[in-house]
Design a protein around this motif. Structure first.
Motif, PDB file in Angstrom:
ATOM      1  N   GLU A   1      -3.363   8.995  -1.482  1.00  0.00           N
ATOM      2  CA  GLU A   1      -3.711   7.668  -1.998  1.00  0.00           C
ATOM      3  C   GLU A   1      -3.439   7.522  -3.488  1.00  0.00           C
ATOM      4  O   GLU A   1      -2.967   6.486  -3.936  1.00  0.00           O
ATOM      5  N   THR A   2      -3.751   8.562  -4.256  1.00  0.00           N
ATOM      6  CA  THR A   2      -3.670   8.449  -5.717  1.00  0.00           C
ATOM      7  C   THR A   2      -2.396   9.035  -6.302  1.00  0.00           C
ATOM      8  O   THR A   2      -2.045   8.721  -7.424  1.00  0.00           O
TER       9      THR A   2
ATOM     10  N   ARG B   1       1.596   5.276  -0.169  1.00  0.00           N
ATOM     11  CA  ARG B   1       1.070   6.604   0.148  1.00  0.00           C
ATOM     12  C   ARG B   1       2.101   7.635  -0.276  1.00  0.00           C
ATOM     13  O   ARG B   1       3.309   7.407  -0.197  1.00  0.00           O
TER      14      ARG B   1
ATOM     15  N   ARG C   1       0.847  -1.186   0.000  1.00  0.00           N
ATOM     16  CA  ARG C   1       0.000   0.000   0.000  1.00  0.00           C
ATOM     17  C   ARG C   1       0.882   1.236   0.000  1.00  0.00           C
ATOM     18  O   ARG C   1       1.639   1.475   0.935  1.00  0.00           O
TER      19      ARG C   1
END
Length: 943
Positions: free
Chosen positions: A510-511, A488, A486
């Protein structure tokens, strides 16, 4: 006593050997227990946890389990106590038929440690079966001619129990004609025989009823009975005889059903009914009766079911042949079953991991396998291997166990899941093989930092963007899995133009979308360099950075700005930033192409948006002037004519090359004139015309005229001042002799007296420099003067030197220089009636006054100095009487030398202790400065 001691020593040794045996078995991973058969489910077998030192929490978590060899699980591990218990009722006779010692084997698997322990449980026999005969009623035909003592074999009773609980003895009851004899067989079994004790008589008794009883050795003993019916027949001379007393045959276990194994043959010498043979099994086990069939007429033994070498490898049968007269013969048939490679190896997964961490070291056990082949010999030899190129290998232990261990480090990013195929092949021909698949997931470890899709990012953003506009999107991927993958995003710390970087741009965590937080201005910021950090969710987290370059693209949002001519005051007051004005001068005799003015403009934009072009938008005389397209130079297109207006107004349009183009205008006022007078007249008229409202050029013209007038006035004043100074110098030269002495550096603060004395010292020399705050001021007198001192009346006890030792040229003798400075004369005062004034003039209330103009003051000072020198020398040249300095003729009779103070006591040379005074002797006073005055006079002549 000694015997008792020896017995106790033997007991101790036996106990010690038992303890050592148990310890040896535990050390080798093998435990032995015993339990009686027919125990109910859950019966205690042994304390495995205590014997092996296992922890109860691990047993409760199902980390330890028991696996029995075979398809049926006979034992289990109690989770709370760690005891080995029975999983079902165990029948020894069913499990271990014809086996003296019945032992069941199982393994204890420790999941976490990937270990196993072998456990052997001996099933002890109990007397749970009574002896039994295959036939409850036995019929025997016997000829009445049978001789007493003849023996007739009886079928044996069967007792599945073993040891003492098995068949032990027989008993016969019912008739006196018969008795029972028991013979021992080759295997130690007991074979009952019916013995004819007394001759038979058919006419007396045609039938005899007997009871045969079989008894075991149990407590209490169990018995089984069979009824024997003996039929007395007429005489039969010959009994059947087999061709062989023992038949031996070897057959493979895969012999087809219906195959003839062997044919037994018996012959009888009798004829007729007594010579006909019938065959039957005299002794056969239950299992053998299920496998074999005997043809009563032909004596052929055939297979009626499939044989299994792994179940029973040998069968022993007894066959009887009976003739028509009930005579018989017995033969033994031994059938040996040979092994055939009909069993593939069996792979049992005793323990296996479903997942393994990718950072597990090499040699980590992931599975524990047991491989077994029921075949024997070469057919039971096994070879195990792993299929494919996998990072695992097999390690053989003992007892058919194999461990699957890692052969090298794992990498989940390359292979996330393995299906490990374990293949086992036997040594038969052809070989049989089997396989088992182990599914193993590789657990992720945070060993990969995020990787951006590009090495560096760049984007172009037009200025004047909206706040919150999307600039670009950075994207990073992490080869890890789950939380470790994940990603960030965040901005690295930085400052731009003194402000935090976070106030300019932001990145979505997030993106990875990068947004502009403010509107950018190309003229203030042309490029923005920043770093974006991508961080994964592992512990510890791994991160990587990427450079992002944001280029601000210029837009045509700035109109050209005219630097020259400057902005008009009227236009600024009206609030119009696009109007400019100026005044330029051009002679009427200018030729074509003459430079009149130049419009200078800049554009804050860049590139094509800042390319400027100039054109003449409006002119009073269109054909008179032209403007350079790129230079902005205003030149005459032709020579001015007389008919051309004196004031020409030009409007120059400055335009950039943006889309759409922006522009600004500059207004030039060009005045055509042939002379300065015409120019001033034209400017004056322009100033008058500008007085009206709405004329922005009037104010500029008025200020221009005033500036010219002010400069002219200053120039005239400078000329007058220079002339006055020259006249004043010339007048001093006329009043003062050229051979005056020199006084250098005399501070004004040391002159105590009236202002006229200070003026006197200033006018004494034509080169004077005296300031109120400097001790380095100089007084220079003419070199031709022969008098360097002011005569005075020094005190009788102290000499008064004239000059200090600072000036070597004018130095006095040592005794004069070293003398202390004389104190000022405090008796020099003027009374109200003694103040000198202009001849014939008194100031009202006072009788006398000082001169009231500069010229009289200067004249007075010169006369005072001359009279003082003459008085000191003893001769006066000023006239007017001795000691009067000639002042009474001008200022009145009251003004005499007695009212004049002694100035010599108050003059000294800076940097020296010398004081101006008379030297006492004229000769000595004149001899000292002679050389210095001569040298100074020479320098002055050169100047």
């Amino acid at each position: 006593m000694c015997a008792a001691g020896r017995r106790w020593g033997r007991r101790q040794r036996a106990l010690l050997w038992a303890v050592l045996l148990v310890a040896w078995e535990a050390a080798w991973g093998q435990l032995r227990y015993s339990v009686p058969e027919e125990m109910p489910k859950g019966s205690f077998v042994g304390d495995v946890a205590k014997d092996l030192g296992l922890q109860l929490p691990g047993i409760r978590d199902n980390a330890v389990r028991v696996v029995s060899k075979g398809r049926t699980q006979y034992f289990a591990l109690h989770g709370k106590t760690g005891h080995l218990v029975t999983a079902d009722r165990i029948d020894r006779e069913h499990l271990c038929e014809n086996v003296q010692q019945c032992v069941l084997r199982c393994e204890l698997i420790v999941e976490g440690e990937m270990k196993f322990y072998e456990i052997e449980v001996e099933i002890t026999d109990i007397n749970d079966n009574e002896p039994s005969f295959r036939e409850a009623e036995i019929e025997i035909r016997m000829s009445e001619t049978t001789a007493p003592g003849s023996r007739f074999p009886l079928r044996e009773a069967q007792d599945p129990d073993s040891g003492r609980n098995s068949l032990q003895s027989y008993e016969l009851s019912g008739d006196e004609h018969f008795s029972l004899a028991v013979q021992a067989g080759p295997g130690g079994d007991q074979r009952p025989e019916l013995v004819l004790a007394k001759a038979l008589d058919r006419e007396e008794a045609a039938f005899h009823e007997l009871v045969l009883r079989a008894m075991d050795g149990g407590d209490p003993a169990r018995t089984g009975t069979a009824r024997i019916r003996v039929t007395v027949l007429d005489a039969n001379d010959n009994a059947p005889v087999f061709s062989q007393a023992e038949y031996t045959v070897r057959v493979p276990e895969d012999v087809p059903v219906g195959s003839v194994l062997v044919t037994v043959t018996a012959t009888d010498a009798d004829e007729g009914l007594n010579g006909q043979m019938k065959y039957s099994f005299h002794k056969i086990s239950d299992r053998a009766s299920e496998l074999f069939h005997l043809d009563t007429e032909s004596g052929k033994i055939t297979v009626k079911n499939y044989m299994d070498f792994e179940e029973i490898s040998s069968y022993e049968l007894e066959v009887q042949a009976h003739d028509g007269g009930e005579l018989f013969d017995t033969a033994k048939v031994i059938i040996t079953v040979t092994d055939v490679n009909d069993n593939a190896p069996e792979i049992s997964v005793r323990s296996a991991l479903s997942a393994i961490s990718e950072d597990s070291p090499s040699g980590t056990v992931v599975a524990l396998l047991h491989v077994h082949d029921l075949d024997s010999g070469t057919n039971g030899e096994m070879h195990c291997s792993l299929d494919g190129d996998v990072p695992f290998r097999l390690q053989s232990t003992h007892g058919g166990y194999y461990s699957v261990v890692t052969a090298r480090e794992l990498d989940r990013e390359q292979v996330s899941e393995y299906n490990v195929t374990v293949r086992a092949a036997d040594g038969g021909s052809p070989p049989l093989q089997s396989s088992a698949v182990l599914a193993l997931r590789v657990l992720d470890v945070n060993d990969n930092a995020p990787v951006f899709a590009e090495e560096r990012y760049s984007a172009r953003l037009a200025e004047n963007n909206a706040a919150g506009a999307l600039v670009l999107t950075v994207r990073a991927t992490d080869a890890d899995w789950g939380q470790n993958a994940r990603v960030r995003y965040r901005l690295a710390e930085g400052r731009v133009r003194g402000a935090p970087l976070s106030s300019y741009v932001s990145v979505q965590a997030e993106t990875g979308a990068l947004y502009a937080l403010r509107s950018f201005d190309y003229e203030q910021l042309r490029e923005l360099q920043l770093w974006v950090r991508a961080e994964d969710g592992g512990a510890p987290a791994l991160s990587s950075n990427v450079s992002v370059r944001l280029l601000i693209v210029d837009e045509n949002d700035n109109a050209p700005q005219v630097l020259y001519p400057p902005a008009a005051a009227a236009a600024a007051a009206a609030g119009s930033g696009a109007a400019w004005s100026g005044v330029e001068l051009a002679p009427r005799w200018a030729e074509a192409g003459a430079l009149v003015a130049k419009v200078v403009a800049v554009d804050a934009d860049a590139g094509q948006n800042a390319w400027l072009s100039y054109e003449l938008a409006k002119a009073t005389e269109p054909g008179l002037f032209r403007v350079g397209l790129h230079s902005g130079e205003v030149r005459t297109a032709r020579s001015p004519l007389a008919r051309d207006a004196a004031r020409q107004s030009l409007v120059v349009l400055v335009k950039d090359h943006g889309r759409p183009a922006l522009s600004a205008t500059a207004t030039l006022s060009v005045v055509l004139a042939e002379s300065v007078a015409e120019l001033l007249a034209e400017l004056g008229s322009a100033a008058d015309g500008a007085a009206a409202p709405g004329e922005p050029a009037a104010s500029l013209t008025r200020w221009l005229v005033l500036a010219v007038a002010a400069v002219s006035c200053l120039f005239v004043a400078f000329l007058l001042l220079l002339l006055a100074l020259r006249l004043r110098r010339w007048r001093r030269q006329q009043l003062l002799p050229a051979d005056s002495g020199a006084l250098r550096g005399v501070p004004v603060s040391h002159f105590v007296g009236i202002d006229g004395v200070r003026a006197f010292l200033q006018s004494y020399s034509h080169e004077v420099s005296l300031t109120a705050d400097s001790r380095k001021s100089q007084l220079r007198f003419s070199g031709g003067s022969c008098c360097d001192t002011l005569p005075a009346r020094p005190p009788p006890d102290e000499p008064a030197p004239l000059l200090g030792d600072e000036d070597p040229a004018g130095a006095l003798p040592v005794d004069s220089v070293s003398a202390p400075q004389a104190q000022p004369n405090t008796d020099w005062r003027f009374s109200q009636t003694q103040r000198p004034g202009t001849s014939g003039s008194q100031n009202g209330e006072e009788a006398g006054a000082w001169p009231n103009n500069q010229f009289d003051t200067e004249m007075l000072q010169a006369m005072i100095l001359a009279s003082a020198n003459e008085a000191a020398d003893g001769n006066s040249t000023l006239g007017g009487g001795n000691g009067t300095m000639g002042l009474s003729a001008r200022y009145g009779p009251q003004f005499t030398l007695q009212h004049v103070p002694d100035y010599r006591q108050n003059v000294y040379i800076p940097g020296s202790n010398a004081t101006l005074t008379n030297a006492g002797k004229r000769d000595a006073k004149n001899a000292a400065p002679a050389g210095g005055n001569k040298k100074k006079s020479g320098k002055k002549e050169k100047k």
